[in-house]
Scaffold this motif. Structure first.
Motif, PDB file in Angstrom:
ATOM      1  N   ALA A   1       0.823  -1.207   0.000  1.00  0.00           N
ATOM      2  CA  ALA A   1       0.000   0.000   0.000  1.00  0.00           C
ATOM      3  C   ALA A   1       0.861   1.264   0.000  1.00  0.00           C
ATOM      4  O   ALA A   1       0.468   2.283  -0.558  1.00  0.00           O
ATOM      5  N   THR A   2       2.043   1.170   0.595  1.00  0.00           N
ATOM      6  CA  THR A   2       2.907   2.342   0.728  1.00  0.00           C
ATOM      7  C   THR A   2       3.856   2.522  -0.455  1.00  0.00           C
ATOM      8  O   THR A   2       3.997   3.626  -0.984  1.00  0.00           O
ATOM      9  N   LEU A   3       4.515   1.440  -0.876  1.00  0.00           N
ATOM     10  CA  LEU A   3       5.588   1.551  -1.868  1.00  0.00           C
ATOM     11  C   LEU A   3       5.122   1.449  -3.321  1.00  0.00           C
ATOM     12  O   LEU A   3       5.788   1.966  -4.210  1.00  0.00           O
ATOM     13  N   ALA A   4       4.029   0.754  -3.564  1.00  0.00           N
ATOM     14  CA  ALA A   4       3.587   0.548  -4.953  1.00  0.00           C
ATOM     15  C   ALA A   4       2.924   1.815  -5.485  1.00  0.00           C
ATOM     16  O   ALA A   4       2.168   2.473  -4.777  1.00  0.00           O
ATOM     17  N   PRO A   5       3.190   2.148  -6.746  1.00  0.00           N
ATOM     18  CA  PRO A   5       2.514   3.286  -7.343  1.00  0.00           C
ATOM     19  C   PRO A   5       1.025   2.981  -7.520  1.00  0.00           C
ATOM     20  O   PRO A   5       0.613   1.825  -7.409  1.00  0.00           O
ATOM     21  N   PRO A   6       0.217   3.981  -7.815  1.00  0.00           N
ATOM     22  CA  PRO A   6      -1.212   3.726  -8.014  1.00  0.00           C
ATOM     23  C   PRO A   6      -1.432   2.689  -9.119  1.00  0.00           C
ATOM     24  O   PRO A   6      -0.656   2.593 -10.075  1.00  0.00           O
ATOM     25  N   ALA A   7      -2.498   1.901  -8.977  1.00  0.00           N
ATOM     26  CA  ALA A   7      -2.784   0.816  -9.924  1.00  0.00           C
ATOM     27  C   ALA A   7      -2.975   1.349 -11.344  1.00  0.00           C
ATOM     28  O   ALA A   7      -2.666   0.656 -12.318  1.00  0.00           O
ATOM     29  N   GLU A   8      -3.440   2.584 -11.484  1.00  0.00           N
ATOM     30  CA  GLU A   8      -3.665   3.163 -12.817  1.00  0.00           C
ATOM     31  C   GLU A   8      -2.360   3.335 -13.586  1.00  0.00           C
ATOM     32  O   GLU A   8      -2.370   3.519 -14.803  1.00  0.00           O
ATOM     33  N   THR A   9      -1.236   3.293 -12.899  1.00  0.00           N
ATOM     34  CA  THR A   9       0.072   3.424 -13.538  1.00  0.00           C
ATOM     35  C   THR A   9       0.329   2.259 -14.488  1.00  0.00           C
ATOM     36  O   THR A   9       1.035   2.411 -15.484  1.00  0.00           O
ATOM     37  N   PHE A  10      -0.278   1.112 -14.198  1.00  0.00           N
ATOM     38  CA  PHE A  10      -0.031  -0.106 -14.964  1.00  0.00           C
ATOM     39  C   PHE A  10      -1.271  -0.466 -15.765  1.00  0.00           C
ATOM     40  O   PHE A  10      -2.391  -0.303 -15.302  1.00  0.00           O
ATOM     41  N   LYS A  11      -1.036  -0.964 -16.979  1.00  0.00           N
ATOM     42  CA  LYS A  11      -2.137  -1.342 -17.858  1.00  0.00           C
ATOM     43  C   LYS A  11      -2.798  -2.638 -17.404  1.00  0.00           C
ATOM     44  O   LYS A  11      -3.998  -2.819 -17.548  1.00  0.00           O
ATOM     45  N   CYS A  12      -1.990  -3.560 -16.858  1.00  0.00           N
ATOM     46  CA  CYS A  12      -2.525  -4.861 -16.444  1.00  0.00           C
ATOM     47  C   CYS A  12      -1.671  -5.418 -15.303  1.00  0.00           C
ATOM     48  O   CYS A  12      -0.643  -4.844 -14.939  1.00  0.00           O
ATOM     49  N   GLY A  13      -2.112  -6.539 -14.763  1.00  0.00           N
ATOM     50  CA  GLY A  13      -1.410  -7.167 -13.658  1.00  0.00           C
ATOM     51  C   GLY A  13      -0.015  -7.621 -14.025  1.00  0.00           C
ATOM     52  O   GLY A  13       0.896  -7.609 -13.200  1.00  0.00           O
ATOM     53  N   ARG A  14       0.180  -8.039 -15.282  1.00  0.00           N
ATOM     54  CA  ARG A  14       1.510  -8.479 -15.706  1.00  0.00           C
ATOM     55  C   ARG A  14       2.500  -7.322 -15.659  1.00  0.00           C
ATOM     56  O   ARG A  14       3.656  -7.501 -15.288  1.00  0.00           O
ATOM     57  N   ASP A  15       2.031  -6.121 -16.010  1.00  0.00           N
ATOM     58  CA  ASP A  15       2.915  -4.957 -15.954  1.00  0.00           C
ATOM     59  C   ASP A  15       3.344  -4.668 -14.514  1.00  0.00           C
ATOM     60  O   ASP A  15       4.491  -4.323 -14.259  1.00  0.00           O
ATOM     61  N   PHE A  16       2.405  -4.825 -13.581  1.00  0.00           N
ATOM     62  CA  PHE A  16       2.749  -4.630 -12.169  1.00  0.00           C
ATOM     63  C   PHE A  16       3.744  -5.697 -11.713  1.00  0.00           C
ATOM     64  O   PHE A  16       4.725  -5.395 -11.039  1.00  0.00           O
ATOM     65  N   ALA A  17       3.502  -6.952 -12.088  1.00  0.00           N
ATOM     66  CA  ALA A  17       4.420  -8.042 -11.724  1.00  0.00           C
ATOM     67  C   ALA A  17       5.806  -7.798 -12.321  1.00  0.00           C
ATOM     68  O   ALA A  17       6.825  -8.092 -11.695  1.00  0.00           O
ATOM     69  N   ALA A  18       5.853  -7.253 -13.539  1.00  0.00           N
ATOM     70  CA  ALA A  18       7.138  -6.935 -14.163  1.00  0.00           C
ATOM     71  C   ALA A  18       7.828  -5.792 -13.409  1.00  0.00           C
ATOM     72  O   ALA A  18       9.045  -5.804 -13.223  1.00  0.00           O
ATOM     73  N   TRP A  19       7.054  -4.808 -12.968  1.00  0.00           N
ATOM     74  CA  TRP A  19       7.620  -3.695 -12.209  1.00  0.00           C
ATOM     75  C   TRP A  19       8.232  -4.198 -10.903  1.00  0.00           C
ATOM     76  O   TRP A  19       9.287  -3.736 -10.477  1.00  0.00           O
ATOM     77  N   VAL A  20       7.581  -5.165 -10.274  1.00  0.00           N
ATOM     78  CA  VAL A  20       8.104  -5.751  -9.042  1.00  0.00           C
ATOM     79  C   VAL A  20       9.345  -6.593  -9.339  1.00  0.00           C
ATOM     80  O   VAL A  20      10.238  -6.703  -8.520  1.00  0.00           O
ATOM     81  N   GLY A  21       9.410  -7.190 -10.532  1.00  0.00           N
ATOM     82  CA  GLY A  21      10.553  -8.021 -10.912  1.00  0.00           C
ATOM     83  C   GLY A  21      10.259  -9.502 -10.793  1.00  0.00           C
ATOM     84  O   GLY A  21      11.145 -10.291 -10.481  1.00  0.00           O
TER      85      GLY A  21
END
Length: 195
Positions: A83-103
């Motif tokens: 909740a603190t470190l992740a950017p807003p969900a709108e920053t990413f187009k889909c869940g895979r993009d978020f998973a890629a951002w996390v590594g």
């Protein structure tokens, strides 16, 4: 000084008791120094317990963290960090993009329409990746002890893949679920097994 205990933080209390016991064969000149170390460890334990309570309190107060804790393997520390470190969900187009951002996505070496996936990229938010993998490890350990439903994704993965690969794949899945919950709201609901 001739005292032997097993390695690891779980066995430190045995050493502390030995320092405090006057019958143990520890030189008296060393006792004050060792007692200072034991007192320091005790204070650190108290501070860590205080911080754990603070994180748990913040996790309950934060709506996003409370919803994220419904995901198996996501506890108060991981939920507050997400909740603190992740950017807003709108920053990413889909869940895979978020998973890629996390590594947590595999490197791609694809060419000519043939998809070749390599090792996990590990490029991304290191803290969140580590917390998600630790949470996934806890889930995999629980499944190893209690069993997974026959035919489930987890059962199939455990049957045919190395343990660490299963953990990272589950962490990837958890990251995608995190994105979905933060983007769309709601709480996690476990998939219903087909009969």
């Amino acid at each position: 000084f001739g005292l032997t205990v097993a390695k690891g933080p779980a066995h430190v209390p045995h050493l502390v008791r030995a320092v405090e016991d006057p019958d143990e064969p520890i030189p008296e000149i060393a006792r004050p120094v060792l007692q200072m170390l034991a007192d320091t460890l005790h204070r650190l334990d108290e501070q860590i317990a205080h911080l754990d309570r603070e994180v748990a309190k913040r996790a309950i107060e934060n709506d996003t963290a409370r919803r994220l804790m419904t995901i198996p393997g996501v506890g108060p520390v991981t939920a507050v960090a997400l909740a603190t470190l992740a950017p807003p969900a709108e920053t990413f187009k889909c869940g895979r993009d978020f998973a890629a951002w996390v590594g947590l996505t595999p490197l791609q070496h694809s060419t000519g329409g043939k998809q070749k996936l390599g090792a996990t990229s590990k490029m991304g938010e290191r803290t969140l990746r580590r917390l998600l993998i630790i949470g996934a490890s806890a889930v995999v350990r629980w499944v190893a002890r209690n069993g997974a439903p026959a035919g489930s994704w987890m059962a199939r993965m455990i049957a045919r893949k190395p343990p660490m690969l299963v953990r990272v794949a589950l962490a990837n899945k958890m990251a995608r679920i995190v994105w979905a919950l933060t983007a769309r709201g709601g709480i996690y609901q476990a998939p219903v097994a087909a009969a």
